[in-house]
Design an enzyme around this catalytic site. Structure first.
Site, mmCIF file in Angstrom:
data_model
loop_
_atom_site.group_PDB
_atom_site.id
_atom_site.type_symbol
_atom_site.label_atom_id
_atom_site.label_comp_id
_atom_site.label_asym_id
_atom_site.label_seq_id
_atom_site.Cartn_x
_atom_site.Cartn_y
_atom_site.Cartn_z
ATOM 1 N N GLN A 1 108.652 2.503 50.219
ATOM 2 C CA GLN A 1 108.662 1.261 49.726
ATOM 3 C C GLN A 1 110.233 0.797 50.332
ATOM 4 O OE1 GLN A 1 108.848 -2.123 46.398
ATOM 5 N NE2 GLN A 1 108.023 -0.533 45.838
ATOM 6 N N SER A 2 111.409 1.228 49.992
ATOM 7 C CA SER A 2 112.531 0.611 49.887
ATOM 8 C C SER A 2 112.606 0.192 51.826
ATOM 9 C CB SER A 2 113.945 1.255 50.108
ATOM 10 O OG SER A 2 113.834 2.656 50.289
ATOM 11 N N ASP B 1 106.007 14.961 64.729
ATOM 12 C CA ASP B 1 106.834 16.087 63.714
ATOM 13 C C ASP B 1 108.346 16.015 64.571
ATOM 14 O OD1 ASP B 1 107.704 18.635 62.721
ATOM 15 O OD2 ASP B 1 106.109 19.986 63.310
ATOM 16 N N ASN C 1 115.242 6.137 54.902
ATOM 17 C CA ASN C 1 115.045 5.839 53.719
ATOM 18 C C ASN C 1 114.348 7.400 53.767
ATOM 19 O OD1 ASN C 1 112.252 4.901 54.124
ATOM 20 N ND2 ASN C 1 112.490 4.988 51.839
ATOM 21 N N GLU D 1 112.816 3.740 42.685
ATOM 22 C CA GLU D 1 112.513 2.617 41.613
ATOM 23 C C GLU D 1 113.431 2.606 40.764
ATOM 24 O OE1 GLU D 1 112.059 -0.814 43.424
ATOM 25 O OE2 GLU D 1 113.404 -1.077 41.055
ATOM 26 N N ASP E 1 113.851 -0.966 45.557
ATOM 27 C CA ASP E 1 112.672 -0.687 46.524
ATOM 28 C C ASP E 1 113.236 -1.700 46.679
ATOM 29 O OD1 ASP E 1 112.495 1.772 45.577
ATOM 30 O OD2 ASP E 1 110.650 1.480 45.169
ATOM 31 N N GLY F 1 121.798 -18.292 32.895
ATOM 32 C CA GLY F 1 122.739 -18.948 32.563
ATOM 33 C C GLY F 1 123.445 -19.744 31.228
ATOM 34 N N GLY F 2 123.724 -21.198 31.951
ATOM 35 C CA GLY F 2 124.268 -22.069 30.750
ATOM 36 C C GLY F 2 123.430 -22.318 30.116
HETATM 37 N N1 COA Z 1 108.393 15.252 60.671
HETATM 38 C C1 COA Z 1 108.561 16.340 60.381
HETATM 39 N N2 COA Z 1 109.078 16.278 59.240
HETATM 40 C C2 COA Z 1 109.674 15.113 58.425
HETATM 41 C C3 COA Z 1 108.888 13.627 59.129
HETATM 42 C C4 COA Z 1 107.897 14.529 60.348
HETATM 43 N N3 COA Z 1 108.018 12.936 61.198
HETATM 44 N N4 COA Z 1 109.315 12.659 58.058
HETATM 45 C C5 COA Z 1 109.400 13.398 57.058
HETATM 46 N N5 COA Z 1 110.186 14.652 57.631
HETATM 47 C C6 COA Z 1 109.958 15.932 56.923
HETATM 48 C C7 COA Z 1 111.928 15.943 56.433
HETATM 49 O O1 COA Z 1 113.083 15.893 57.349
HETATM 50 C C8 COA Z 1 112.297 15.904 55.331
HETATM 51 O O2 COA Z 1 112.395 17.713 55.129
HETATM 52 P P1 COA Z 1 113.425 17.778 54.439
HETATM 53 O O3 COA Z 1 114.244 18.520 53.341
HETATM 54 O O4 COA Z 1 113.147 20.473 54.817
HETATM 55 O O5 COA Z 1 114.909 18.105 55.308
HETATM 56 C C9 COA Z 1 111.011 15.739 54.386
HETATM 57 O O6 COA Z 1 109.866 15.349 55.017
HETATM 58 C C10 COA Z 1 111.104 15.578 53.090
HETATM 59 O O7 COA Z 1 111.937 14.124 52.913
HETATM 60 P P2 COA Z 1 112.261 13.440 51.845
HETATM 61 O O8 COA Z 1 113.080 12.339 51.791
HETATM 62 O O9 COA Z 1 113.314 14.248 51.174
HETATM 63 O O10 COA Z 1 110.631 13.034 50.799
HETATM 64 P P3 COA Z 1 110.769 12.742 49.646
HETATM 65 O O11 COA Z 1 109.179 13.097 48.802
HETATM 66 O O12 COA Z 1 111.096 14.287 49.112
HETATM 67 O O13 COA Z 1 111.463 12.042 48.741
HETATM 68 C C11 COA Z 1 112.851 10.273 48.469
HETATM 69 C C12 COA Z 1 111.380 10.725 48.520
HETATM 70 C C13 COA Z 1 111.857 8.289 48.542
HETATM 71 C C14 COA Z 1 112.842 10.073 46.243
HETATM 72 C C15 COA Z 1 113.492 10.303 49.163
HETATM 73 O O14 COA Z 1 113.370 9.932 50.095
HETATM 74 C C16 COA Z 1 115.188 9.502 49.353
HETATM 75 O O15 COA Z 1 115.825 9.277 47.791
HETATM 76 N N6 COA Z 1 114.545 8.524 49.939
HETATM 77 C C17 COA Z 1 115.639 7.414 49.484
HETATM 78 C C18 COA Z 1 116.117 6.422 48.823
HETATM 79 C C19 COA Z 1 114.742 6.158 48.585
HETATM 80 O O16 COA Z 1 114.176 5.193 49.746
HETATM 81 N N7 COA Z 1 114.274 5.839 47.494
HETATM 82 C C20 COA Z 1 113.071 5.244 47.644
HETATM 83 C C21 COA Z 1 111.761 4.727 48.287
HETATM 84 S S1 COA Z 1 110.543 3.568 47.717
#
Ligand code: COA
Length: 476
Positions: A67-68, A123, A146, A189, A218, A297-298
């Site tokens: 989302q963010s 990929d 993000n 979030e 987000d 507010g006040g």
């Molecule tokens: N091709 C290949 N790999 C891809 C890819 C693509 N097109 N797009 C993403 N990936 C991989 C990434 O390289 C990562 O791999 P790695 O961990 O082996 O290096 C993997 O996908 C997962 O990415 P990640 O961001 O860790 O996803 P997650 O689902 O585990 O975590 C969040 C999700 C949101 C918790 C995390 O991304 C985060 O903390 N983001 C920052 C804060 C944020 O925006 N949070 C709010 C989200 S609404």
């Protein structure tokens, strides 16, 4: 013959002189700007809304998910940027398949956050995938991501590498926390709402901390990031170089909770008199308490029941006892003597009795629907806010008229409602176009944006870098 040659040479010199004079005039006028001391181009005489969009020409490599980040890039797309969403082949943004309501179609979670974008599947961990990503880095103005901390670096797209490939590129990131003890944490979030001070200051004093329905962690951070990106683009016009833009969700939430950090410091000077616990003689502790529905507010405020509250969970109104309209409030609720009674006439005198005063006002609001209260109060400038349900908002004609609530058609899910651009520019009018299907624009981006030849496209495609791994490969 010689004369002819001479004439030819003469006209060549003349043309060159003319050209250089033109150049000088052009430079001079650029220096002088449009004659009014500014260096802006001449004002367009095209009709309003027909001079292109605000961010037209800006290309975004959108590496966001959930989302963010998508909130941010959707805003940029609404302002006219070409947003190219890079998604993992076969899967795409994880939200495509989350909270699914129409089998086989992209979820509302995805569609409502990814309007006006194009989608390419790549990929990033495949060498040919990296070839495409590098081409995108060289072509685009901004990379927005993000991922979890470190994920972009692990792909090989460090800031140093990106900056080398394209020194003009702006790299914008959302992370859960800024540098510090939690910088490596993954954040969603509600984690941000809790860590940014929103949860500890939301809810009732007697109850536990509460998260809010508004996605301040987000979508709030996405909004902050969009402003950072636009500012960095503006600075790039002067410096010619990109920069990193970072928005930590904790910081974004805290920014929205600014008034609570204000109150934390005011505690040193004594109790917070506008909090209803002051009137109730409940002592304050060392930290800002939860304030229920007290106004931030006040001007004291509270949520009051309206006609129908017994069966309708949203038959309520927010009522503000704003000091300048205390007289009309007394008249409307039928307590005209309160206008001059020293026990009620001043805000200071009312503070310890706010609970009883709101109870009396509620006796009146309960005789009317929230919309009748709204009408009666606004006629005499008393600020009130009806508690609108999502159903009421979805059906509100004025929001449809302004494009804040929009109906969009989608090839696999059909018609659905969404929130359009809440920021209205008079010369850059947003249209809301449906979100892309996974990889819908892969071919056109490779060909038209990245200018790969047919041979190169075939080579990249045959490598498997743009498609989901086959089942056996996945299992292996
Ligand atoms: N091709 C290949 N790999 C891809 C890819 C693509 N097109 N797009 C993403 N990936 C991989 C990434 O390289 C990562 O791999 P790695 O961990 O082996 O290096 C993997 O996908 C997962 O990415 P990640 O961001 O860790 O996803 P997650 O689902 O585990 O975590 C969040 C999700 C949101 C918790 C995390 O991304 C985060 O903390 N983001 C920052 C804060 C944020 O925006 N949070 C709010 C989200 S609404």
């Amino acid at each position: 013959m010689a004369k002819k040659k001479q004439n030819k040479a003469k006209s060549k010199v003349k043309a060159a002189a003319k050209k250089s004079a033109r150049k000088v005039t052009k430079l001079a006028s650029a220096k002088k700007g449009n004659g009014n001391g500014s260096h802006l181009p001449k004002a367009s005489n095209k009709p309003w809304g027909k001079a292109g969009k605000a961010l037209e020409g800006v290309k975004i490599l959108d590496f966001t998910h959930v989302q963010s980040g998508p909130t941010c890039t959707q805003l940029l797309a609404w302002f006219g940027a070409d947003v190219i969403k890079v998604e993992r082949p076969g899967v795409g943004d994880i939200t495509r398949g989350q909270l699914v309501d129409v089998k086989g179609a992209d979820s509302l979670y995805f569609t409502m956050l990814n309007h006006n974008k194009r989608s390419i599947t790549v990929d990033s961990k495949h060498p040919q995938g990296m070839r495409v990503l590098e081409a995108l880095v060289k072509t685009c103005d901004v990379l927005v991501e993000n991922f979890a901390p470190g994920a972009l670096d692990r792909m090989g797209l460090t800031w140093e590498r990106i900056n080398k490939l394209n020194p003009r590129m702006i790299v914008a990131s959302v992370k859960g926390f800024g540098p510090g003890p939690y910088e490596d944490c993954k954040v969603y979030e509600n984690v941000a709402q809790c860590a940014g001070g929103a949860a500890s200051t939301t809810g009732f004093r007697e109850g536990p901390p509460l998260v809010t329905g508004a996605q301040i962690g987000d979508s709030g951070t996405g909004l902050h990031l969009a402003l950072g990106i636009v500012s960095a683009l503006f600075q790039r016009n002067r410096t010619g170089r990109g920069q990193k833009v970072l928005c930590a969700m904790q910081d974004g939430v805290l920014n929205l909770c600014r008034v609570k950090l204000r109150d934390q410091q005011r505690l040193k000077a004594g109790p917070l008199t506008e909090y209803s616990q002051y009137g109730e003689n409940v002592p304050f502790g060392p930290t800002v308490p939860r304030a229920g529905n007290d106004s931030g507010g006040g001007q004291p405020g509270w949520i009051l029941k309206c006609k129908g509250w017994e069966t309708d969970p949203d038959a309520y109104i927010y009522f503000i006892t704003q000091a300048p309209v205390w007289g009309p409030i007394c008249d409307i609720i039928g307590e005209p003597t309160w206008k001059t009674d020293p026990e009620y006439a001043t805000p200071r005198a009312r503070l310890p009795k706010l609970k009883a005063i709101f109870r009396r006002i509620e006796d009146w609001t309960m005789t009317k629907t929230k919309f009748e209260v709204m009408e009666a109060c606004n006629a005499v400038d008393i600020p009130v806010g009806p508690i609108l349900s999502m159903k009421e908002i979805a059906e509100e004609p004025s929001l449809r008229k302004t494009g804040t609530v929009v109906e969009v058609d989608h090839p696999t899910r059909g018609k659905y409602l969404t929130v359009g651009n809440p920021i209205k520019l008079s010369d850059s009018i947003s249209d809301v176009r449906r979100s892309p299907l996974l990889g819908e624009h892969t071919d056109e981006i490779l060909k038209d944006v990245l200018k790969f030849s047919a041979k190169d496209i075939a080579e990249i495609k045959n490598s498997g870098a743009l498609s989901a791994p086959k089942k056996e490969e996945k299992a292996a």
